[in-house]
Design an enzyme around this catalytic site. Structure first.
Site, PDB file in Angstrom:
ATOM      1  N   HIS A 151     -95.240 -21.495  70.659  1.00 44.67           N
ATOM      2  CA  HIS A 151     -96.015 -20.688  69.719  1.00 44.67           C
ATOM      3  C   HIS A 151     -97.471 -21.149  69.686  1.00 44.67           C
ATOM      4  O   HIS A 151     -97.803 -22.225  70.199  1.00 44.67           O
ATOM      5  CB  HIS A 151     -95.423 -20.785  68.307  1.00 44.67           C
ATOM      6  N   LYS A 179     -99.110 -22.371  64.085  1.00 43.38           N
ATOM      7  CA  LYS A 179     -97.776 -22.285  63.464  1.00 43.38           C
ATOM      8  C   LYS A 179     -97.393 -23.665  62.953  1.00 43.38           C
ATOM      9  O   LYS A 179     -97.378 -24.642  63.708  1.00 43.38           O
ATOM     10  CB  LYS A 179     -96.743 -21.781  64.473  1.00 43.38           C
TER      11      LYS A 179
END
Length: 270
Positions: free
Chosen positions: A146, A150
């Site tokens: 990600h 995040k």
């Protein structure tokens, strides 16, 4: 026509969501909430941002969508449960205790709630395919990647995938030894030793390796292995627009559901 409100409307996901809701003829965006931008006109909706959930009631919102952070999303969801507003939540990082709390509140009230770790239809299919493949392999590991903004690791999608694989695994006795904690999931800096590099065991017999890298959006590989063969199932979201069909599906179906629903599987007929 359903009247929709968005929590975290000034964020990257919130902005994309406002655009998607505005473009859907079956939905009307009537309220945007973002405490950090209260009083400001937000694009693309042109609505003034409110600082709290009360704006949802004032605007007559039917469904509120939340892509904020875990603590704020929990508070927003409880407000929705108490005020009869359906809720669709894409925020990850909820503990089992918070999910249990939401279930009690929504099951007891008149509003419903959908919580999903990933609203990309392809990601939901990836989890389903992994669940189907698991009984035919002896070992499984997950690599999730990600963007560097995040905050949770492993991701909610990876944890849910691991849980489903673990339930379906035919033989876990030869799986890797246990590891725990988010630090292990993030790997190891060269001098920190090898244990952290092995990832974290998100469910019995299934390790997760987490990558946080600028330029990524949301990606996951599920790797299966048994004697003489491997299988890799991968899903990639290259743009946040990939989540919108699933979010809009949940927004339109949540009024017909009952209480708390976790994941999009039921909405897709799985």
């Amino acid at each position: 026509m359903l009247r929709v409100g968005v929590f975290g409307a000034a964020g990257r996901m919130g902005t994309t969501l406002c655009e998607a809701v505005g473009a859907d003829p079956a939905l009307e965006l009537v309220a945007v909430v973002d405490p950090a931008h209260a009083g400001e006109k937000l694009e693309p909706s042109g609505l003034l941002a409110a600082g709290g959930p009360e704006a949802m009631a004032e605007a007559g919102v039917d469904v509120a969508v939340d892509f904020t952070v875990a603590a704020a999303a929990r508070a927003n969801a409880l407000w929705c449960a108490d005020n009869g507003v359906h809720s669709v939540i894409g925020t990850t990082g909820f503990s089992p205790g918070v999910l249990a709390e939401l279930k009690v509140r929504f099951d007891a009230g008149v509003a419903n709630c959908v919580v999903a770790p990933n609203f990309a239809i392809g990601a939901v299919l990836m989890m389903r395919f992994a669940e189907l493949a698991a009984p035919f392999f002896e070992t499984a590991e997950i690599v999730e990647l990600h963007h560097d903004g995040k905050v949770d690791a492993p991701s909610g999608t990876a944890i849910l995938t691991a849980q489903r694989i673990s339930e379906a695994l035919k033989d876990q006795t030869d799986g890797p030894a246990s590891a725990s904690g988010t630090e292990a999931a993030r790997g190891t800096e060269a001098a920190r030793g090898t244990e952290a590099a092995r990832g974290t065991e998100a469910a019995p017999g299934v390790r997760v390796h987490s990558v946080r890298l600028r330029g990524l959006v949301a990606h996951q590989e599920v790797l299966f292995g048994t004697a003489g063969q491997t299988l890799t199932i991968r899903h990639d979201s290259m743009d946040r627009s990939s989540f919108m069909p699933g979010v809009l599906l949940a927004v339109k179906q949540v009024p017909q559901l009952r209480g708390l629903t976790v994941g999009l599987d039921a909405l897709l007929g799985f």
